[in-house]
Design an enzyme around this catalytic site. Structure first.
Site, PDB file in Angstrom:
ATOM      1  N   CYS A   1       0.826  -1.207   0.000  1.00  0.00           N
ATOM      2  CA  CYS A   1       0.000   0.000   0.000  1.00  0.00           C
ATOM      3  C   CYS A   1       0.864   1.263   0.000  1.00  0.00           C
ATOM      4  O   CYS A   1       0.716   2.131  -0.860  1.00  0.00           O
ATOM      5  CB  CYS A   1      -0.939  -0.028   1.201  1.00  0.00           C
ATOM      6  SG  CYS A   1      -0.114  -0.384   2.759  1.00  0.00           S
TER       7      CYS A   1
HETATM    8  N1  LIG Z   1      -5.215  -4.829   4.483  1.00  0.00           N
HETATM    9  C1  LIG Z   1      -4.712  -4.140   3.471  1.00  0.00           C
HETATM   10  O1  LIG Z   1      -5.037  -2.962   3.252  1.00  0.00           O
HETATM   11  C2  LIG Z   1      -3.733  -4.782   2.545  1.00  0.00           C
HETATM   12  C3  LIG Z   1      -3.128  -6.013   2.820  1.00  0.00           C
HETATM   13  N2  LIG Z   1      -2.243  -6.561   1.910  1.00  0.00           N
HETATM   14  C4  LIG Z   1      -1.624  -7.873   2.114  1.00  0.00           C
HETATM   15  O2  LIG Z   1      -2.596  -8.854   1.697  1.00  0.00           O
HETATM   16  C5  LIG Z   1      -2.509 -10.006   2.524  1.00  0.00           C
HETATM   17  C6  LIG Z   1      -3.835 -10.219   3.237  1.00  0.00           C
HETATM   18  O3  LIG Z   1      -4.102  -9.086   4.031  1.00  0.00           O
HETATM   19  P1  LIG Z   1      -5.474  -8.863   4.818  1.00  0.00           P
HETATM   20  O4  LIG Z   1      -6.613  -9.285   3.978  1.00  0.00           O
HETATM   21  O5  LIG Z   1      -5.429  -7.509   5.346  1.00  0.00           O
HETATM   22  O6  LIG Z   1      -5.272  -9.932   6.009  1.00  0.00           O
HETATM   23  P2  LIG Z   1      -6.347 -10.487   7.048  1.00  0.00           P
HETATM   24  O7  LIG Z   1      -5.616 -10.769   8.297  1.00  0.00           O
HETATM   25  O8  LIG Z   1      -7.519  -9.581   7.093  1.00  0.00           O
HETATM   26  O9  LIG Z   1      -6.799 -11.892   6.369  1.00  0.00           O
HETATM   27  C7  LIG Z   1      -5.883 -12.965   6.222  1.00  0.00           C
HETATM   28  C8  LIG Z   1      -6.560 -14.131   5.523  1.00  0.00           C
HETATM   29  O10 LIG Z   1      -5.646 -15.250   5.461  1.00  0.00           O
HETATM   30  C9  LIG Z   1      -6.188 -16.372   6.178  1.00  0.00           C
HETATM   31  N3  LIG Z   1      -5.069 -17.027   6.870  1.00  0.00           N
HETATM   32  C10 LIG Z   1      -4.373 -16.567   7.942  1.00  0.00           C
HETATM   33  N4  LIG Z   1      -3.393 -17.432   8.289  1.00  0.00           N
HETATM   34  C11 LIG Z   1      -3.489 -18.471   7.412  1.00  0.00           C
HETATM   35  C12 LIG Z   1      -2.777 -19.695   7.268  1.00  0.00           C
HETATM   36  N5  LIG Z   1      -1.764 -20.025   8.080  1.00  0.00           N
HETATM   37  N6  LIG Z   1      -3.143 -20.543   6.265  1.00  0.00           N
HETATM   38  C13 LIG Z   1      -4.161 -20.245   5.427  1.00  0.00           C
HETATM   39  N7  LIG Z   1      -4.892 -19.101   5.532  1.00  0.00           N
HETATM   40  C14 LIG Z   1      -4.542 -18.220   6.508  1.00  0.00           C
HETATM   41  C15 LIG Z   1      -7.225 -15.794   7.123  1.00  0.00           C
HETATM   42  O11 LIG Z   1      -8.190 -16.792   7.452  1.00  0.00           O
HETATM   43  P3  LIG Z   1      -9.107 -16.679   8.818  1.00  0.00           P
HETATM   44  O12 LIG Z   1      -9.812 -15.365   8.763  1.00  0.00           O
HETATM   45  O13 LIG Z   1     -10.057 -17.835   8.678  1.00  0.00           O
HETATM   46  O14 LIG Z   1      -8.187 -16.798   9.970  1.00  0.00           O
HETATM   47  C16 LIG Z   1      -7.797 -14.664   6.260  1.00  0.00           C
HETATM   48  O15 LIG Z   1      -8.684 -15.208   5.298  1.00  0.00           O
HETATM   49  C17 LIG Z   1      -1.369  -9.770   3.513  1.00  0.00           C
HETATM   50  O16 LIG Z   1      -0.205 -10.357   3.015  1.00  0.00           O
HETATM   51  C18 LIG Z   1      -1.254  -8.251   3.542  1.00  0.00           C
HETATM   52  O17 LIG Z   1       0.025  -7.874   3.898  1.00  0.00           O
HETATM   53  C19 LIG Z   1      -2.031  -5.951   0.711  1.00  0.00           C
HETATM   54  C20 LIG Z   1      -2.619  -4.763   0.397  1.00  0.00           C
HETATM   55  C21 LIG Z   1      -3.487  -4.070   1.307  1.00  0.00           C
HETATM   56  C1  LIG Z   2      -1.495   0.020   9.035  1.00  0.00           C
HETATM   57  C2  LIG Z   2      -0.543  -1.125   8.755  1.00  0.00           C
HETATM   58  O1  LIG Z   2      -0.204  -1.899   9.636  1.00  0.00           O
HETATM   59  N1  LIG Z   2      -0.119  -1.240   7.501  1.00  0.00           N
HETATM   60  C3  LIG Z   2       0.745  -2.306   7.071  1.00  0.00           C
HETATM   61  C4  LIG Z   2       0.938  -2.253   5.587  1.00  0.00           C
HETATM   62  C5  LIG Z   2      -0.308  -2.645   4.846  1.00  0.00           C
HETATM   63  C6  LIG Z   2      -0.191  -2.941   3.401  1.00  0.00           C
HETATM   64  O2  LIG Z   2      -1.167  -2.895   2.692  1.00  0.00           O
HETATM   65  O3  LIG Z   2       0.961  -3.369   2.903  1.00  0.00           O
HETATM   66  P1  LIG Z   2       1.211  -4.887   2.577  1.00  0.00           P
HETATM   67  O4  LIG Z   2       0.502  -5.163   1.322  1.00  0.00           O
HETATM   68  O5  LIG Z   2       2.688  -5.051   2.457  1.00  0.00           O
HETATM   69  O6  LIG Z   2       0.631  -5.658   3.695  1.00  0.00           O
HETATM   70  C7  LIG Z   2       2.119  -2.244   7.729  1.00  0.00           C
HETATM   71  O7  LIG Z   2       2.578  -1.170   8.092  1.00  0.00           O
HETATM   72  O8  LIG Z   2       2.802  -3.293   7.765  1.00  0.00           O
END
Ligand SMILES: NC(=O)C1=CN([C@@H]2O[C@H](COP(=O)(O)OP(=O)(O)OC[C@H]3O[C@@H](n4cnc5c(N)ncnc54)[C@H](OP(=O)(O)O)[C@@H]3O)[C@@H](O)[C@H]2O)C=CC1
Ligand SMILES: CC(=O)N[C@@H](CCC(=O)OP(=O)(O)O)C(=O)O
Length: 286
Positions: free
Chosen positions: A164
């Protein structure tokens, strides 16, 4: 629309980590898409549940029940979105059938230099044989900043979706660097993020009582996005660029603001910067 009709859509999508924040966003974006239909969804703790029970705003969508990744059947899937935590993702991706196109939202395939990944993410690649597998997969990964590498993304088997903060920083800086409008030194970035960026998993630091009515910096000098930002800017400059980057957590759910301080090249005006950005991101309205 019934699941059977969805299966007739051109591209059948598997969503790994569907029960997280990014999983819910992908469902929202694909819900009315003419070419994509979701045929597989996985979760970890929430395996066995419906998406509507986890995210009530999606209750009207006709979606498959979430299963554990280990029980996932990829025979009716053409492409997957991986919405899993970094670290976990490498192990799961290396076991996926080769016919799948993959868009990975985690950080696992963004950095070309594996040693740099291990240094900044503070972990070796988790599976014991991954050291052998990872470089092969890594070579196939395209860093998916679409505005910068649209053609490569089209043909990639594995797209590493940018982080992000790096997105908010590279989109304005890459065109300015390529046009030689700014100096490569003294780039200072002050970014602010909403809390959903930290994912849906419960963490003490993200409790309402910790976040509300305040702001704090974190990861000062050592946030894991630094090498990703520097990799993208250095590619644009074709020489090494270092940045000073400080992220802040804001008392809001969504959204991001990056304020970037740069030195303009000699003779360049602020208007030149705006003109270049307009030109780079011009939208042609028909
Ligand atoms: N949040 C954001 O704004 C952004 C996040 N990202 C990246 O995208 C990815 C997902 O982020 P986000 O959606 O926020 O994460 P969340 O924590 O909201 O969701 C994680 C997901 O992965 C599942 N999960 C967790 N551990 C395991 C495991 N060991 N094996 C299989 N499934 C697993 C969870 O299942 P359950 O809920 O059933 O535990 C859930 O469906 C991360 O790598 C993050 O860094 C990228 C861009 C933006
Ligand atoms: C607020 C907050 O904790 N933000 C995350 C970055 C979130 C993000 O979207 O980056 P990734 O796709 O690399 O997860 C952090 O600082 O690690």
């Amino acid at each position: 629309m019934q699941s059977s009709e969805k299966n007739k859509k051109e591209v059948r999508i598997g969503l790994l980590g569907a029960s997280g924040y990014t999983g819910a966003e992908i469902v929202r974006l694909l819900a009315n898409h003419p070419y994509f239909g979701i045929t597989l969804m996985t979760a970890d703790r929430k395996a066995g549940q419906s998406m509507g029970s986890v995210f009530p705003h999606l209750i009207t969508q006709d979606l498959p029940t979430m299963v554990s990744v280990k029980d996932a059947d990829f025979s009716s899937v053409d492409a997957v979105f991986c919405c899993l935590p970094h670290g976990t993702t490498q192990e799961i991706i290396k076991g996926l059938p080769r016919h799948l196109k993959i868009v990975d939202l985690s950080a696992d395939f963004r950095l070309r230099d594996i040693a740099e990944y291990e240094e900044w993410y503070g972990q070796p690649h988790s599976a014991s044989d991954l050291q052998l597998v990872f470089p092969i997969i890594q070579k196939e990964a395209v860093y998916g900043l679409t505005e910068i590498s649209r053609e490569d993304v089209k043909n990639a088997r594995l797209v590493a979706n940018p982080g992000c903060y790096p997105t908010s920083i590279q989109l304005p800086l890459v065109p300015l660097i390529k046009a030689k409008l700014i100096e490569h030194r003294n780039i200072i970035i002050d970014s602010k993020s909403g809390v959903s960026g930290a994912g849906r998993g419960a963490k003490e630091a993200n409790l309402y009582s910790e976040i509300a009515e305040g702001i704090y910096s974190y990861g000062v000098t050592k946030h894991r996005h630094v090498p990703e930002i520097e990799q993208g800017l250095s590619d644009a400059a074709q020489s090494k660029i270092n940045v000073s980057f400080t992220p802040h957590l804001m008392p809001m759910i969504r959204g991001m603001q990056s304020t970037i301080y740069i030195e303009m090249s000699q003779g360049v005006t602020v208007e030149d910067l705006y003109q270049q950005l307009r030109k780079s991101y011009e939208v042609h309205l028909i």
